[in-house]
Design an enzyme around this catalytic site. Structure first.
Site, mmCIF file in Angstrom:
data_model
loop_
_atom_site.group_PDB
_atom_site.id
_atom_site.type_symbol
_atom_site.label_atom_id
_atom_site.label_comp_id
_atom_site.label_asym_id
_atom_site.label_seq_id
_atom_site.Cartn_x
_atom_site.Cartn_y
_atom_site.Cartn_z
ATOM 1 N N ARG A 52 0.837 -1.209 0.000
ATOM 2 C CA ARG A 52 0.000 0.000 0.000
ATOM 3 C C ARG A 52 0.866 1.251 0.000
ATOM 4 O O ARG A 52 0.553 2.237 -0.677
ATOM 5 C CB ARG A 52 -0.944 -0.014 1.205
ATOM 6 C CG ARG A 52 -1.913 1.151 1.187
ATOM 7 C CD ARG A 52 -2.971 1.044 2.252
ATOM 8 N NE ARG A 52 -2.402 1.140 3.590
ATOM 9 C CZ ARG A 52 -3.088 0.925 4.710
ATOM 10 N NH1 ARG A 52 -4.359 0.593 4.647
ATOM 11 N NH2 ARG A 52 -2.505 1.026 5.889
ATOM 12 N N ARG A 99 10.432 26.514 -0.665
ATOM 13 C CA ARG A 99 8.983 26.360 -0.803
ATOM 14 C C ARG A 99 8.464 26.862 -2.147
ATOM 15 O O ARG A 99 8.663 28.018 -2.507
ATOM 16 C CB ARG A 99 8.276 27.112 0.331
ATOM 17 C CG ARG A 99 6.783 26.881 0.359
ATOM 18 C CD ARG A 99 6.111 27.602 1.520
ATOM 19 N NE ARG A 99 4.678 27.307 1.545
ATOM 20 C CZ ARG A 99 3.787 27.928 0.775
ATOM 21 N NH1 ARG A 99 4.163 28.893 -0.052
ATOM 22 N NH2 ARG A 99 2.503 27.592 0.847
ATOM 23 N N HIS A 101 4.969 25.567 -4.800
ATOM 24 C CA HIS A 101 3.939 24.531 -4.934
ATOM 25 C C HIS A 101 4.363 23.422 -5.892
ATOM 26 O O HIS A 101 4.288 22.243 -5.572
ATOM 27 C CB HIS A 101 2.608 25.147 -5.380
ATOM 28 C CG HIS A 101 1.906 25.877 -4.277
ATOM 29 N ND1 HIS A 101 2.421 27.010 -3.692
ATOM 30 C CD2 HIS A 101 0.735 25.624 -3.646
ATOM 31 C CE1 HIS A 101 1.605 27.431 -2.751
ATOM 32 N NE2 HIS A 101 0.564 26.603 -2.699
ATOM 33 N N LYS A 146 -2.730 6.930 1.268
ATOM 34 C CA LYS A 146 -2.528 7.147 2.703
ATOM 35 C C LYS A 146 -1.572 8.330 2.887
ATOM 36 O O LYS A 146 -0.390 8.168 3.195
ATOM 37 C CB LYS A 146 -2.011 5.873 3.380
ATOM 38 C CG LYS A 146 -2.249 5.889 4.888
ATOM 39 C CD LYS A 146 -2.139 4.496 5.452
ATOM 40 C CE LYS A 146 -2.137 4.449 6.961
ATOM 41 N NZ LYS A 146 -3.312 4.984 7.619
ATOM 42 N N GLU A 178 -16.062 5.900 5.892
ATOM 43 C CA GLU A 178 -15.241 5.205 6.898
ATOM 44 C C GLU A 178 -15.097 6.097 8.126
ATOM 45 O O GLU A 178 -15.644 7.195 8.163
ATOM 46 C CB GLU A 178 -13.860 4.880 6.306
ATOM 47 C CG GLU A 178 -13.099 6.112 5.845
ATOM 48 C CD GLU A 178 -11.781 5.795 5.153
ATOM 49 O OE1 GLU A 178 -11.156 4.774 5.488
ATOM 50 O OE2 GLU A 178 -11.371 6.603 4.297
ATOM 51 N N LEU A 202 -9.924 4.568 2.440
ATOM 52 C CA LEU A 202 -8.625 3.912 2.514
ATOM 53 C C LEU A 202 -8.896 2.416 2.690
ATOM 54 O O LEU A 202 -9.628 2.025 3.612
ATOM 55 C CB LEU A 202 -7.816 4.424 3.706
ATOM 56 C CG LEU A 202 -6.427 3.792 3.736
ATOM 57 C CD1 LEU A 202 -5.495 4.508 2.781
ATOM 58 C CD2 LEU A 202 -5.852 3.775 5.127
HETATM 59 N N1 PDD Z 1 -5.067 4.810 10.188
HETATM 60 N N2 PDD Z 1 -9.161 4.545 7.208
HETATM 61 C C1 PDD Z 1 -8.379 5.587 7.532
HETATM 62 C C2 PDD Z 1 -8.774 6.952 7.082
HETATM 63 C C3 PDD Z 1 -7.208 5.369 8.283
HETATM 64 O O1 PDD Z 1 -6.418 6.403 8.594
HETATM 65 C C4 PDD Z 1 -6.883 4.063 8.720
HETATM 66 C C5 PDD Z 1 -5.656 3.749 9.520
HETATM 67 C C6 PDD Z 1 -7.743 3.011 8.358
HETATM 68 C C7 PDD Z 1 -7.439 1.570 8.738
HETATM 69 O O2 PDD Z 1 -6.347 1.086 7.998
HETATM 70 P P1 PDD Z 1 -5.437 -0.101 8.545
HETATM 71 O O3 PDD Z 1 -6.354 -1.216 8.867
HETATM 72 O O4 PDD Z 1 -4.547 -0.400 7.406
HETATM 73 O O5 PDD Z 1 -4.729 0.415 9.751
HETATM 74 C C8 PDD Z 1 -8.867 3.290 7.590
HETATM 75 C C9 PDD Z 1 -3.828 4.694 10.914
HETATM 76 C C10 PDD Z 1 -3.770 3.556 11.853
HETATM 77 C C11 PDD Z 1 -3.491 6.025 11.522
HETATM 78 O O6 PDD Z 1 -3.685 7.025 10.830
HETATM 79 O O7 PDD Z 1 -3.003 6.087 12.654
#
Ligand code: PDD
Length: 278
Positions: A52, A99, A101, A146, A178, A202
């Site tokens: 990922r 800096r 963009h 992410k 989510e 995500l």
């Molecule tokens: N976050 N959705 C979002 C928006 C997230 O930030 C996360 C995880 C998840 C779950 O993903 P996973 O199962 O791969 O941890 C879903 C991490 C843990 C964080 O930002 O701390």
């Protein structure tokens, strides 16, 4: 080392770590990250996290020269920390430059890893369940990346905390996406349902583990859109995530889910998930 960190190929003490003020992560939130837990010295689903990570970085045109070495370094940092159960934070930003963009094409990313002793949420959260609130999903349309640009998540989580809730469940066009740092599942008529992994969520590693394991346990698992109405009418609601594990939600926006107690299927999945962590 007491508190080892990693920056751009080197291990050092936390106090010695330095990042340039013109790191693009600092100025533009121009970067990606992963949170990887390690249990009994064994990182959980490291390969999936790295897959990922690669996709997130590629989506932002951030080029990392050697992911294999980085993974070995991540394992080494966990080892050096000495923690039996550890939580690794890995951040890759586009790099450092004055800096502006638009970024230069030849930047070298800044890669930082820190590791902390893993602290579970209190047992009570899993035994009694937690509260959640719903909020409009105000994020951009590429939530499958992410990225460290997490302001909508940060603000929504703060609203949840102020309301005495554990998580904010985000809603886009009447459908659940989510949580701010977790994925959402409902159980309806013994079927386990979670929103599909579109660009609006995500695709959590824990989400994928639960989908796989629930199917192995013989449950019907569905990746289908969940409306706000369906959320409130669910038999069970739970959240998943690396730090969340499998967390029952028993109250949303002040209304109780079913009898206000964690559901049986949620409990079964939680026990099963804990069993996988070694
Ligand atoms: N976050 N959705 C979002 C928006 C997230 O930030 C996360 C995880 C998840 C779950 O993903 P996973 O199962 O791969 O941890 C879903 C991490 C843990 C964080 O930002 O701390």
């Amino acid at each position: 080392m007491n508190n080892p960190v990693y920056i751009n190929g080197e291990f050092m003490e936390y106090e010695a770590a330095r990042i340039d003020l013109e790191d693009r992560g600092y100025q533009f939130a121009d970067g990606v990250y992963e949170v990887i837990n390690s249990y009994n010295g064994k990182p959980f689903r490291m390969i999936e996290h790295f897959e990922r990570l690669k996709k997130s970085a590629a989506a932002l045109e951030i080029k990392v020269s050697d992911y294999g070495q980085l993974q070995a370094d991540a394992e080494e940092l966990i080892r050096r920390s000495g923690f039996t159960d550890a939580s690794l934070y890995l951040q890759i930003t586009r790099g450092t430059e004055p800096r502006s963009h638009a970024y230069s094409d030849d930047l070298t990313p800044n890669i930082v890893m820190t590791v902390k002793e893993l602290k579970n949420h209190p047992d009570e959260y899993y035994q009694k369940g937690v509260k959640a609130i719903t909020l409009p999903d105000e994020r951009w349309s590429r939530c499958y990346i992410k990225t460290i640009a997490l302001l909508p998540n940060v603000l929504a989580k703060k609203k949840a905390k102020r309301a005495g809730a554990f998580e904010a469940i985000m809603v886009r066009d009447g459908f659940i996406t989510e949580g701010t740092s977790s994925n959402l599942f409902i159980v309806r008529d013994e079927r386990i349902i979670t929103p599909p992994a579109t660009n609006y969520i995500l695709n959590g590693i824990t989400r994928r583990v639960i989908l796989e394991e629930a199917a192995k346990l013989g449950f019907t698992v569905l990746e289908e859109s969940i409306s706000l109405g369906e959320l409130f009418e669910a038999d069970e609601v739970f959240l998943t995530g690396t730090t969340t594990e499998v967390m029952p939600v028993v109250e949303i926006d002040g209304g109780v889910i079913k009898d206000g107690k964690p559901g049986k299927i949620t409990g079964k999945l939680f026990d099963h998930y804990r069993g996988l962590l070694g």
